[in-house]
Scaffold this active site. Structure first.
Site, PDB file in Angstrom:
ATOM      1  N   PRO A  12       1.261  -1.698  -1.130  1.00 22.82           N
ATOM      2  CA  PRO A  12       0.037  -1.101  -1.663  1.00 22.82           C
ATOM      3  C   PRO A  12      -0.207   0.337  -1.201  1.00 22.82           C
ATOM      4  O   PRO A  12       0.052   0.677  -0.050  1.00 22.82           O
ATOM      5  CB  PRO A  12      -1.077  -2.016  -1.147  1.00 22.82           C
ATOM      6  CG  PRO A  12      -0.475  -2.800  -0.039  1.00 22.82           C
ATOM      7  CD  PRO A  12       0.989  -2.923  -0.361  1.00 22.82           C
ATOM      8  N   ASN A  13      -0.673   1.124  -2.151  1.00 24.19           N
ATOM      9  CA  ASN A  13      -1.092   2.523  -1.952  1.00 24.19           C
ATOM     10  C   ASN A  13       0.070   3.491  -1.773  1.00 24.19           C
ATOM     11  O   ASN A  13      -0.151   4.707  -1.736  1.00 24.19           O
ATOM     12  CB  ASN A  13      -2.078   2.643  -0.764  1.00 24.19           C
ATOM     13  CG  ASN A  13      -3.315   1.807  -0.997  1.00 24.19           C
ATOM     14  OD1 ASN A  13      -3.940   1.918  -2.059  1.00 24.19           O
ATOM     15  ND2 ASN A  13      -3.654   0.940  -0.072  1.00 24.19           N
ATOM     16  N   ARG A  20      -1.877  11.126  -0.976  1.00 28.53           N
ATOM     17  CA  ARG A  20      -2.609  10.302  -0.014  1.00 28.53           C
ATOM     18  C   ARG A  20      -2.405  10.831   1.413  1.00 28.53           C
ATOM     19  O   ARG A  20      -1.275  10.865   1.891  1.00 28.53           O
ATOM     20  CB  ARG A  20      -2.060   8.875  -0.119  1.00 28.53           C
ATOM     21  CG  ARG A  20      -2.567   7.925   0.910  1.00 28.53           C
ATOM     22  CD  ARG A  20      -1.701   6.673   0.951  1.00 28.53           C
ATOM     23  NE  ARG A  20      -2.303   5.704   1.832  1.00 28.53           N
ATOM     24  CZ  ARG A  20      -1.660   4.676   2.358  1.00 28.53           C
ATOM     25  NH1 ARG A  20      -0.379   4.479   2.079  1.00 28.53           N
ATOM     26  NH2 ARG A  20      -2.271   3.846   3.143  1.00 28.53           N
ATOM     27  N   TYR A  25       1.238  11.115   5.807  1.00 32.29           N
ATOM     28  CA  TYR A  25       2.358  10.543   5.036  1.00 32.29           C
ATOM     29  C   TYR A  25       3.279  11.594   4.412  1.00 32.29           C
ATOM     30  O   TYR A  25       4.295  11.234   3.827  1.00 32.29           O
ATOM     31  CB  TYR A  25       1.818   9.612   3.946  1.00 32.29           C
ATOM     32  CG  TYR A  25       1.084   8.415   4.529  1.00 32.29           C
ATOM     33  CD1 TYR A  25       1.764   7.462   5.288  1.00 32.29           C
ATOM     34  CD2 TYR A  25      -0.281   8.250   4.337  1.00 32.29           C
ATOM     35  CE1 TYR A  25       1.095   6.377   5.844  1.00 32.29           C
ATOM     36  CE2 TYR A  25      -0.965   7.157   4.882  1.00 32.29           C
ATOM     37  CZ  TYR A  25      -0.261   6.239   5.632  1.00 32.29           C
ATOM     38  OH  TYR A  25      -0.922   5.156   6.178  1.00 32.29           O
ATOM     39  N   ASN A  76       8.637  -1.295   2.959  1.00 25.51           N
ATOM     40  CA  ASN A  76       7.432  -0.758   3.590  1.00 25.51           C
ATOM     41  C   ASN A  76       6.282  -1.550   2.977  1.00 25.51           C
ATOM     42  O   ASN A  76       5.869  -1.266   1.849  1.00 25.51           O
ATOM     43  CB  ASN A  76       7.282   0.738   3.305  1.00 25.51           C
ATOM     44  CG  ASN A  76       6.045   1.299   3.983  1.00 25.51           C
ATOM     45  OD1 ASN A  76       5.173   0.554   4.462  1.00 25.51           O
ATOM     46  ND2 ASN A  76       5.945   2.614   4.041  1.00 25.51           N
ATOM     47  N   ALA A  79      -0.270  -1.808   4.083  1.00 26.32           N
ATOM     48  CA  ALA A  79      -1.254  -2.538   4.899  1.00 26.32           C
ATOM     49  C   ALA A  79      -0.966  -4.036   4.965  1.00 26.32           C
ATOM     50  O   ALA A  79      -1.444  -4.710   5.893  1.00 26.32           O
ATOM     51  CB  ALA A  79      -2.652  -2.291   4.349  1.00 26.32           C
ATOM     52  N   GLU A 100      12.357  -3.054   8.100  1.00 30.59           N
ATOM     53  CA  GLU A 100      10.957  -2.654   7.892  1.00 30.59           C
ATOM     54  C   GLU A 100      10.826  -1.149   8.117  1.00 30.59           C
ATOM     55  O   GLU A 100      11.363  -0.622   9.099  1.00 30.59           O
ATOM     56  CB  GLU A 100      10.106  -3.427   8.907  1.00 30.59           C
ATOM     57  CG  GLU A 100       8.629  -3.117   8.887  1.00 30.59           C
ATOM     58  CD  GLU A 100       7.874  -3.880  10.005  1.00 30.59           C
ATOM     59  OE1 GLU A 100       8.500  -4.695  10.728  1.00 30.59           O
ATOM     60  OE2 GLU A 100       6.669  -3.636  10.153  1.00 30.59           O
ATOM     61  N   HIS A 102       8.059   2.202   8.239  1.00 33.80           N
ATOM     62  CA  HIS A 102       6.730   2.818   8.174  1.00 33.80           C
ATOM     63  C   HIS A 102       6.903   4.315   8.294  1.00 33.80           C
ATOM     64  O   HIS A 102       7.552   4.791   9.245  1.00 33.80           O
ATOM     65  CB  HIS A 102       5.815   2.293   9.284  1.00 33.80           C
ATOM     66  CG  HIS A 102       5.589   0.827   9.144  1.00 33.80           C
ATOM     67  ND1 HIS A 102       4.804   0.302   8.147  1.00 33.80           N
ATOM     68  CD2 HIS A 102       6.119  -0.213   9.813  1.00 33.80           C
ATOM     69  CE1 HIS A 102       4.845  -1.015   8.235  1.00 33.80           C
ATOM     70  NE2 HIS A 102       5.640  -1.355   9.226  1.00 33.80           N
ATOM     71  N   ARG A 109      -1.570   5.091  15.976  1.00 35.69           N
ATOM     72  CA  ARG A 109      -2.755   5.048  15.117  1.00 35.69           C
ATOM     73  C   ARG A 109      -3.709   3.921  15.544  1.00 35.69           C
ATOM     74  O   ARG A 109      -3.621   3.443  16.666  1.00 35.69           O
ATOM     75  CB  ARG A 109      -2.303   4.942  13.648  1.00 35.69           C
ATOM     76  CG  ARG A 109      -1.415   6.116  13.229  1.00 35.69           C
ATOM     77  CD  ARG A 109      -0.953   6.002  11.798  1.00 35.69           C
ATOM     78  NE  ARG A 109      -2.087   6.086  10.877  1.00 35.69           N
ATOM     79  CZ  ARG A 109      -2.019   5.727   9.593  1.00 35.69           C
ATOM     80  NH1 ARG A 109      -0.882   5.281   9.082  1.00 35.69           N
ATOM     81  NH2 ARG A 109      -3.085   5.823   8.830  1.00 35.69           N
TER      82      ARG A 109
HETATM   83  C1  DQA Z   1       2.336   2.492   6.440  1.00 35.72           C
HETATM   84  C2  DQA Z   1       1.429   2.219   7.637  1.00 35.72           C
HETATM   85  C3  DQA Z   1       0.383   1.166   7.286  1.00 35.72           C
HETATM   86  O1  DQA Z   1      -0.459   0.923   8.404  1.00 35.72           O
HETATM   87  C4  DQA Z   1      -0.469   1.652   6.133  1.00 35.72           C
HETATM   88  O2  DQA Z   1      -1.402   0.655   5.756  1.00 35.72           O
HETATM   89  C5  DQA Z   1       0.331   2.084   4.967  1.00 35.72           C
HETATM   90  C6  DQA Z   1       1.542   2.869   5.200  1.00 35.72           C
HETATM   91  C7  DQA Z   1       3.324   3.636   6.738  1.00 35.72           C
HETATM   92  O3  DQA Z   1       4.249   3.797   5.940  1.00 35.72           O
HETATM   93  O4  DQA Z   1       3.161   4.384   7.705  1.00 35.72           O
HETATM   94  O5  DQA Z   1      -0.034   1.885   3.821  1.00 35.72           O
HETATM   95  O6  DQA Z   1       3.100   1.333   6.172  1.00 35.72           O
END
Ligand code: DQA
Length: 151
Positions: A12-13, A20, A25, A76, A79, A100, A102, A109
């Site tokens: 998501p997102n 964003r 990011y 990835n 959240a 995984e 990020h 954070r």
């Molecule tokens: C994320 C880190 C997560 O905490 C966050 O909710 C994201 C992006 C990252 O790529 O740093 O959506 O996965």
């Protein structure tokens, strides 16, 4: 012989990458990241399929596809990393190596980002390497899959 295949999943997102919170990011868009993954895959002799969804059930359905369609997963989960037992169960259920990723260093954070349901079942974790983390994950996955074939 068929090339080893890797499903690259973004949760998501991550469709908002580039606009964003760029200080966290970065400036690359999701399509830039997916192109980086395809370029890395060509160099590493992997077949990749890149997908993004904001929906937990869609990510789970795609993970299930890996039972028959892919050799490994780079994910990835956004959240959902911090909330989704269902995604972790799906990964365990398909029994394929998962790396995984990020983009940000989640450990620098908020405390709620420090726990991951995915990390205990991941082959490897790339955190805080920016979008380069996806390329590093594919490089590692190529090694992991080559070792499996050699066994
Ligand atoms: C994320 C880190 C997560 O905490 C966050 O909710 C994201 C992006 C990252 O790529 O740093 O959506 O996965």
């Amino acid at each position: 012989m068929q090339l080893p295949s890797v499903l690259v999943l973004n949760g998501p997102n991550l469709n908002l990458l580039g606009t964003r919170e760029p200080a966290i990011y970065g400036a690359e868009t999701l399509s830039d990241v997916e192109q980086m993954c395809r370029d890395a895959a060509a160099r590493l002799n992997l077949r990749v399929d890149c997908r993004q969804s904001n929906a937990e059930h869609q990510l789970i359905d795609w993970i299930h596809e890996c039972r028959t369609q892919f050799d490994g997963i780079v994910i990835n989960p956004g959240a959902y990393t911090h909330t989704s037992v269902a995604i972790a169960d799906a990964i365990v259920g398909v029994a394929k190596p998962v790396i995984e990723v990020h983009i940000s260093n989640v450990h620098k954070r908020e405390a709620f980002r420090h726990h991951s349901y995915i990390s205990p079942i991941a082959e490897a974790i790339l955190v805080g390497c920016g979008t380069q983390g996806y390329v590093l994950a594919l490089e590692r996955m190529a090694t992991v899959l080559a070792k499996k074939v050699a066994k």
